[in-house]
Design a protein around this motif. Structure first.
Motif, PDB file in Angstrom:
ATOM      1  N   ASN A 160       6.200  16.665  -7.307  1.00 18.36           N
ATOM      2  CA  ASN A 160       6.798  15.475  -7.905  1.00 18.36           C
ATOM      3  C   ASN A 160       7.047  14.468  -6.790  1.00 18.36           C
ATOM      4  O   ASN A 160       8.102  14.448  -6.164  1.00 18.36           O
ATOM      5  N   LEU A 161       6.061  13.610  -6.528  1.00 21.05           N
ATOM      6  CA  LEU A 161       6.098  12.695  -5.395  1.00 21.05           C
ATOM      7  C   LEU A 161       6.590  11.312  -5.800  1.00 21.05           C
ATOM      8  O   LEU A 161       6.560  10.941  -6.978  1.00 21.05           O
ATOM      9  N   LEU A 162       7.005  10.555  -4.797  1.00 17.32           N
ATOM     10  CA  LEU A 162       7.320   9.148  -5.008  1.00 17.32           C
ATOM     11  C   LEU A 162       6.073   8.458  -5.536  1.00 17.32           C
ATOM     12  O   LEU A 162       4.986   8.618  -4.977  1.00 17.32           O
ATOM     13  N   GLN A 163       6.209   7.718  -6.611  1.00 15.56           N
ATOM     14  CA  GLN A 163       5.037   7.100  -7.240  1.00 15.56           C
ATOM     15  C   GLN A 163       4.695   5.777  -6.558  1.00 15.56           C
ATOM     16  O   GLN A 163       5.486   4.844  -6.566  1.00 15.56           O
ATOM     17  N   MET A 164       3.526   5.741  -5.958  1.00 22.15           N
ATOM     18  CA  MET A 164       3.029   4.516  -5.325  1.00 22.15           C
ATOM     19  C   MET A 164       1.915   3.963  -6.218  1.00 22.15           C
ATOM     20  O   MET A 164       0.861   4.584  -6.349  1.00 22.15           O
ATOM     21  N   ASP A 165       2.177   2.849  -6.820  1.00 23.50           N
ATOM     22  CA  ASP A 165       1.223   2.287  -7.779  1.00 23.50           C
ATOM     23  C   ASP A 165       0.122   1.524  -7.054  1.00 23.50           C
ATOM     24  O   ASP A 165      -0.003   0.302  -7.153  1.00 23.50           O
ATOM     25  N   ILE A 166      -0.674   2.297  -6.294  1.00 22.80           N
ATOM     26  CA  ILE A 166      -1.823   1.745  -5.579  1.00 22.80           C
ATOM     27  C   ILE A 166      -3.063   2.445  -6.096  1.00 22.80           C
ATOM     28  O   ILE A 166      -3.087   3.664  -6.192  1.00 22.80           O
ATOM     29  N   SER A 167      -4.071   1.689  -6.438  1.00 20.52           N
ATOM     30  CA  SER A 167      -5.313   2.306  -6.899  1.00 20.52           C
ATOM     31  C   SER A 167      -6.506   1.609  -6.256  1.00 20.52           C
ATOM     32  O   SER A 167      -6.453   0.420  -5.938  1.00 20.52           O
ATOM     33  N   SER A 168      -7.574   2.381  -6.084  1.00 26.16           N
ATOM     34  CA  SER A 168      -8.803   1.810  -5.532  1.00 26.16           C
ATOM     35  C   SER A 168      -9.358   0.721  -6.447  1.00 26.16           C
ATOM     36  O   SER A 168      -9.901  -0.283  -5.980  1.00 26.16           O
ATOM     37  N   THR A 169      -9.205   0.925  -7.747  1.00 21.86           N
ATOM     38  CA  THR A 169      -9.682  -0.071  -8.712  1.00 21.86           C
ATOM     39  C   THR A 169      -8.964  -1.393  -8.511  1.00 21.86           C
ATOM     40  O   THR A 169      -9.586  -2.472  -8.493  1.00 21.86           O
ATOM     41  N   ASP A 170      -7.647  -1.345  -8.368  1.00 22.58           N
ATOM     42  CA  ASP A 170      -6.862  -2.557  -8.159  1.00 22.58           C
ATOM     43  C   ASP A 170      -7.261  -3.240  -6.858  1.00 22.58           C
ATOM     44  O   ASP A 170      -7.379  -4.475  -6.792  1.00 22.58           O
ATOM     45  N   ILE A 171      -7.483  -2.451  -5.812  1.00 19.30           N
ATOM     46  CA  ILE A 171      -7.889  -3.025  -4.521  1.00 19.30           C
ATOM     47  C   ILE A 171      -9.232  -3.726  -4.650  1.00 19.30           C
ATOM     48  O   ILE A 171      -9.414  -4.847  -4.159  1.00 19.30           O
ATOM     49  N   ARG A 172     -10.191  -3.089  -5.319  1.00 18.77           N
ATOM     50  CA  ARG A 172     -11.501  -3.720  -5.506  1.00 18.77           C
ATOM     51  C   ARG A 172     -11.376  -5.030  -6.287  1.00 18.77           C
ATOM     52  O   ARG A 172     -12.021  -6.030  -5.953  1.00 18.77           O
ATOM     53  N   ASN A 173     -10.545  -5.018  -7.312  1.00 15.22           N
ATOM     54  CA  ASN A 173     -10.344  -6.235  -8.106  1.00 15.22           C
ATOM     55  C   ASN A 173      -9.690  -7.337  -7.284  1.00 15.22           C
ATOM     56  O   ASN A 173     -10.032  -8.522  -7.420  1.00 15.22           O
ATOM     57  N   ARG A 174      -8.738  -6.951  -6.443  1.00 17.21           N
ATOM     58  CA  ARG A 174      -8.091  -7.939  -5.584  1.00 17.21           C
ATOM     59  C   ARG A 174      -9.101  -8.579  -4.633  1.00 17.21           C
ATOM     60  O   ARG A 174      -9.069  -9.791  -4.397  1.00 17.21           O
ATOM     61  N   ILE A 175      -9.988  -7.767  -4.079  1.00 19.67           N
ATOM     62  CA  ILE A 175     -11.002  -8.294  -3.162  1.00 19.67           C
ATOM     63  C   ILE A 175     -11.927  -9.260  -3.900  1.00 19.67           C
ATOM     64  O   ILE A 175     -12.235 -10.352  -3.407  1.00 19.67           O
ATOM     65  N   LYS A 176     -12.367  -8.877  -5.085  1.00 21.72           N
ATOM     66  CA  LYS A 176     -13.254  -9.744  -5.871  1.00 21.72           C
ATOM     67  C   LYS A 176     -12.593 -11.069  -6.220  1.00 21.72           C
ATOM     68  O   LYS A 176     -13.250 -12.107  -6.310  1.00 21.72           O
ATOM     69  N   ASN A 177     -11.261 -11.017  -6.421  1.00 22.81           N
ATOM     70  CA  ASN A 177     -10.526 -12.224  -6.810  1.00 22.81           C
ATOM     71  C   ASN A 177      -9.895 -12.947  -5.623  1.00 22.81           C
ATOM     72  O   ASN A 177      -9.090 -13.868  -5.808  1.00 22.81           O
ATOM     73  N   ASN A 178     -10.278 -12.526  -4.406  1.00 20.99           N
ATOM     74  CA  ASN A 178      -9.757 -13.139  -3.182  1.00 20.99           C
ATOM     75  C   ASN A 178      -8.228 -13.084  -3.102  1.00 20.99           C
ATOM     76  O   ASN A 178      -7.583 -14.022  -2.614  1.00 20.99           O
ATOM     77  N   SER A 179      -7.656 -11.989  -3.599  1.00 22.67           N
ATOM     78  CA  SER A 179      -6.213 -11.774  -3.503  1.00 22.67           C
ATOM     79  C   SER A 179      -5.928 -10.864  -2.304  1.00 22.67           C
ATOM     80  O   SER A 179      -6.799 -10.109  -1.866  1.00 22.67           O
ATOM     81  N   HIS A 180      -4.705 -10.932  -1.777  1.00 19.95           N
ATOM     82  CA  HIS A 180      -4.385 -10.122  -0.593  1.00 19.95           C
ATOM     83  C   HIS A 180      -4.364  -8.631  -0.944  1.00 19.95           C
ATOM     84  O   HIS A 180      -3.992  -8.245  -2.048  1.00 19.95           O
ATOM     85  N   TYR A 181      -4.789  -7.810   0.006  1.00 19.20           N
ATOM     86  CA  TYR A 181      -4.806  -6.354  -0.204  1.00 19.20           C
ATOM     87  C   TYR A 181      -4.595  -5.587   1.092  1.00 19.20           C
ATOM     88  O   TYR A 181      -4.537  -4.360   1.080  1.00 19.20           O
ATOM     89  N   ARG A 182      -4.436  -6.274   2.192  1.00 15.77           N
ATOM     90  CA  ARG A 182      -4.453  -5.602   3.498  1.00 15.77           C
ATOM     91  C   ARG A 182      -3.327  -4.602   3.681  1.00 15.77           C
ATOM     92  O   ARG A 182      -3.443  -3.662   4.473  1.00 15.77           O
ATOM     93  N   PHE A 183      -2.210  -4.756   2.942  1.00 17.35           N
ATOM     94  CA  PHE A 183      -1.104  -3.814   3.106  1.00 17.35           C
ATOM     95  C   PHE A 183      -1.271  -2.558   2.258  1.00 17.35           C
ATOM     96  O   PHE A 183      -0.431  -1.669   2.286  1.00 17.35           O
ATOM     97  N   PHE A 184      -2.370  -2.475   1.503  1.00 20.36           N
ATOM     98  CA  PHE A 184      -2.637  -1.299   0.681  1.00 20.36           C
ATOM     99  C   PHE A 184      -3.571  -0.308   1.384  1.00 20.36           C
ATOM    100  O   PHE A 184      -3.712   0.827   0.930  1.00 20.36           O
ATOM    101  N   VAL A 185      -4.231  -0.749   2.444  1.00 16.04           N
ATOM    102  CA  VAL A 185      -5.186   0.108   3.155  1.00 16.04           C
ATOM    103  C   VAL A 185      -4.842   0.128   4.638  1.00 16.04           C
ATOM    104  O   VAL A 185      -4.210  -0.796   5.151  1.00 16.04           O
ATOM    105  N   PRO A 186      -5.262   1.190   5.356  1.00 15.17           N
ATOM    106  CA  PRO A 186      -5.048   1.213   6.806  1.00 15.17           C
ATOM    107  C   PRO A 186      -5.719   0.010   7.473  1.00 15.17           C
ATOM    108  O   PRO A 186      -6.734  -0.497   6.989  1.00 15.17           O
ATOM    109  N   ASP A 187      -5.159  -0.421   8.592  1.00 16.80           N
ATOM    110  CA  ASP A 187      -5.664  -1.628   9.258  1.00 16.80           C
ATOM    111  C   ASP A 187      -7.140  -1.541   9.613  1.00 16.80           C
ATOM    112  O   ASP A 187      -7.891  -2.508   9.453  1.00 16.80           O
ATOM    113  N   ASN A 188      -7.571  -0.368  10.125  1.00 16.62           N
ATOM    114  CA  ASN A 188      -8.979  -0.261  10.527  1.00 16.62           C
ATOM    115  C   ASN A 188      -9.914  -0.241   9.318  1.00 16.62           C
ATOM    116  O   ASN A 188     -11.064  -0.673   9.404  1.00 16.62           O
TER     117      ASN A 188
END
Length: 200
Positions: A160-188
């Motif tokens: 039963n973990l802390l729920q982090m509402d981060i998904s690869s789908t959301d990240i891909r959509n953010r990239i396509k829509n030119n929205s920020h996403y850098r804090f959802f993935v490691p810097d490299n």
């Protein structure tokens, strides 16, 4: 006996939520290593647009290489045909002499487990570990957990973990829509995505 965690997935792309889950599992289950296994050709996502397996594998490598105990295995990436969990578990058993595998997966997989191939063998070869995910009520998951345990006569470990509402789908959509996403993935990983202009 070495206790190893296995986290598989398309990792399209890998994100900080994946690393958090691995870290929590390692601590709570007293694991000595977490293996990240990018799927090469996952049977449950046959009709979806998935980035080339080698590129996804490189992103996983970038994400985990600086963490002690986190490793990348590209077995499924290099494997021909579809990637099935029971085959991956058999492979790991063949290359490690004395291991205990904890297969770590999300709530969605527990819900769909009766559609998986050779479930009995998966449960024989590993400890099945499930973590909660947003959109899956805890009460419903516990009911499903008991149902699966009764059907296969095998204990399911629930985290039963802390729920982090981060998904690869959301990240891909953010990239396509030119929205920020850098804090959802490691810097490299962020730098890699930007350099190759992935998901544009």
């Amino acid at each position: 006996m070495k206790k190893i965690g296995l986290i598989g997935g398309t990792f399209n792309p890998i994100h900080n939520g994946h690393l958090y889950i691995a870290s929590e599992a390692m601590e709570k289950l007293k694991l000595q290593e977490i293996i990240f296994m990018p799927a090469g050709n996952p049977p449950h996502k046959r009709n979806k647009d998935i980035l080339d397996a080698n590129i996804r594998s490189e992103m996983v490598n970038l994400a985990v290489r600086d963490y002690s105990g986190f490793t990348l295995c590209d077995y499924e990436v290099n494997k021909e045909g579809y990637s099935y969990t029971y085959e991956t578990l058999k492979y790991l058993k063949s290359i490690y002499e004395d291991i205990e595998i904890y297969f770590i997966t999300g709530a969605d997989c527990l819900v769909d487990i009766f559609t998986w191939k050779n479930v009995e063998e998966i449960l024989k070869l590993s400890h099945f570990v499930v973590f909660n995910r947003p959109g899956y009520p805890l009460e419903d998951l516990l009911v499903q957990k008991e149902k699966v345990e009764r059907y296969y006569n095998k204990e399911i470990i629930f985290l039963n973990l802390l729920q982090m509402d981060i998904s690869s789908t959301d990240i891909r959509n953010r990239i396509k829509n030119n929205s920020h996403y850098r804090f959802f993935v490691p810097d490299n990983v962020y730098s890699f995505i930007e350099k190759l202009e992935l998901y544009r």
